[in-house]
Design a protein around this motif. Sequence first.
Motif, PDB file in Angstrom:
ATOM      1  N   TYR A  75       0.879  -1.317   0.103  1.00 34.31           N
ATOM      2  CA  TYR A  75      -0.125  -0.060  -0.041  1.00 34.31           C
ATOM      3  C   TYR A  75       0.851   1.338  -0.045  1.00 34.31           C
ATOM      4  O   TYR A  75       0.269   2.290   0.248  1.00 34.31           O
ATOM      5  N   ARG A 120     -13.286  -0.091  -0.641  1.00 35.50           N
ATOM      6  CA  ARG A 120     -12.281  -1.058  -0.760  1.00 35.50           C
ATOM      7  C   ARG A 120     -10.908   0.012  -0.611  1.00 35.50           C
ATOM      8  O   ARG A 120      -9.922  -0.235   0.066  1.00 35.50           O
ATOM      9  N   VAL A 121     -10.885   1.144  -1.306  1.00 38.78           N
ATOM     10  CA  VAL A 121      -9.907   2.260  -1.355  1.00 38.78           C
ATOM     11  C   VAL A 121      -9.718   2.856   0.084  1.00 38.78           C
ATOM     12  O   VAL A 121      -8.748   2.946   0.478  1.00 38.78           O
ATOM     13  N   GLN A 124      -7.724   0.378   2.212  1.00 40.62           N
ATOM     14  CA  GLN A 124      -6.422   0.486   1.633  1.00 40.62           C
ATOM     15  C   GLN A 124      -5.603   1.471   2.047  1.00 40.62           C
ATOM     16  O   GLN A 124      -4.457   1.338   2.485  1.00 40.62           O
ATOM     17  N   LYS A 127      -4.918   1.208   5.652  1.00 37.08           N
ATOM     18  CA  LYS A 127      -3.975   0.090   6.052  1.00 37.08           C
ATOM     19  C   LYS A 127      -2.605   0.774   5.672  1.00 37.08           C
ATOM     20  O   LYS A 127      -1.378   0.523   6.406  1.00 37.08           O
ATOM     21  N   ALA A 128      -2.250   1.725   4.649  1.00 31.67           N
ATOM     22  CA  ALA A 128      -1.084   2.474   4.426  1.00 31.67           C
ATOM     23  C   ALA A 128      -0.855   3.305   5.586  1.00 31.67           C
ATOM     24  O   ALA A 128       0.698   3.266   5.914  1.00 31.67           O
ATOM     25  N   ASN A 156      -5.038  -1.091  -6.987  1.00 35.56           N
ATOM     26  CA  ASN A 156      -4.834  -0.909  -5.503  1.00 35.56           C
ATOM     27  C   ASN A 156      -4.395   0.481  -5.293  1.00 35.56           C
ATOM     28  O   ASN A 156      -3.545   1.098  -5.988  1.00 35.56           O
ATOM     29  N   ARG A 158      -1.956   3.296  -3.313  1.00 36.44           N
ATOM     30  CA  ARG A 158      -0.516   3.269  -3.033  1.00 36.44           C
ATOM     31  C   ARG A 158      -0.477   4.766  -2.208  1.00 36.44           C
ATOM     32  O   ARG A 158      -0.862   5.588  -3.140  1.00 36.44           O
ATOM     33  N   GLU A 290     -12.282  -3.162   8.775  1.00 37.43           N
ATOM     34  CA  GLU A 290     -12.357  -4.486   8.226  1.00 37.43           C
ATOM     35  C   GLU A 290     -13.505  -5.167   8.981  1.00 37.43           C
ATOM     36  O   GLU A 290     -14.061  -6.054   8.325  1.00 37.43           O
ATOM     37  N   LEU A 356     -10.421  -7.916  -0.101  1.00 35.13           N
ATOM     38  CA  LEU A 356      -8.900  -7.405  -0.289  1.00 35.13           C
ATOM     39  C   LEU A 356      -7.773  -8.405  -0.274  1.00 35.13           C
ATOM     40  O   LEU A 356      -8.106  -9.495   0.072  1.00 35.13           O
ATOM     41  N   ASP A 357      -6.823  -8.229  -0.735  1.00 35.33           N
ATOM     42  CA  ASP A 357      -5.504  -9.167  -0.867  1.00 35.33           C
ATOM     43  C   ASP A 357      -4.967  -9.268   0.400  1.00 35.33           C
ATOM     44  O   ASP A 357      -5.115  -8.250   1.297  1.00 35.33           O
TER      45      ASP A 357
END
Length: 357
Positions: A75, A120-121, A124, A127-128, A156, A158, A290, A356-357
Amino acid sequence: MEEFDYQELEAATENFSSTRIIGKGSHGCIYKGVLLKDGKVVAIKKQSLGLQKLGDNSKLDNEIRILLSLPQNPYLISLLGTSHDCANNKVLVMEHMPNGTLHDLLHVAPTPPPWPKRIRVAIQVAKAVQFIHEANPLVIHRDIKSANILFDSNWNARLADFGLAIRLQGQQVDSDLLSPPAGTIGYLDPCYTTPCRLSTKNDVFSFGVVLLEIISSTKAIDVSRTPSSIVDWALQLIEEDRMMEICDERIILPAYLESRIRHMLHIAARCVSSEEDHRPSMGEIVKEMENFFVERVRFPIWINILDTCFQRRRRIVETPQSNTVVTTTTSAVTTGHSEFSKGKMLLREVLAEITLD
């Protein structure tokens, strides 16, 4: 980290042609480059002419130092290497993000992103920020905004642009002098008024602004809106229980996601609270998002769909065979098949966008 030949980067960008610019900032430009030796596409960050004349590489040096201190993470943007011209002005060679920025997706793209993709974004990005806050030493980004969130080839998110980031070891800033408050108006924490007020909660505030931006598709500062600040505008609507008025009106919010978006708005409100102690940590935010968004969206919907289909199938199998019943069974099969097809379509949308991955 690779040291690139500067002439190779000049060739890759057609001598840093303006037609190759894919991003601009106050400190310089990002160019799309194609390396001649292997055809690899990269992003090359070059400082503004003003900084080049001053020989000021501090922002790029800081970004290099920060990124090298962090382990690889899916991420975060990846630093591939560096180079420098004959005057020792540095350039950074970064991983190329072909799908642009979150800012462009929300405010420029002709088609607004669907709601599952927004969730989803949001997860992510959370998480970053959690990752850099839990690093050792921890990193405070100081410029989290939609323009600094890029998308790779798989869409995804970043987190990028660590030029203003600061490392903290305990309460010690990784610098000889405390850096003055910095960031972007609209995303900048109003509590961050002096160097001693630097903390991870500053990033939490900025993340809350991005969260409001993801939901509303309105800019952090919009002079055509009253109030112009997205924080003041959204908090007022949340307090008046008019949260659905914050949502991007260009697309319909599915009923099954309404409670989830309301919950996301409550998270955003806590992030931008004027009381820093009321703001959650990024770890708490990720866990809450989550647990609530992924689990509650992913499982109950498809369980209910499959349960409905199994019940219809059971009624069909248990019905005695007769001419009259055959007509009823055929109708039931048709209805069941139609509902199952709709169920598969809904499952495909939810799971493809939110998993999510």
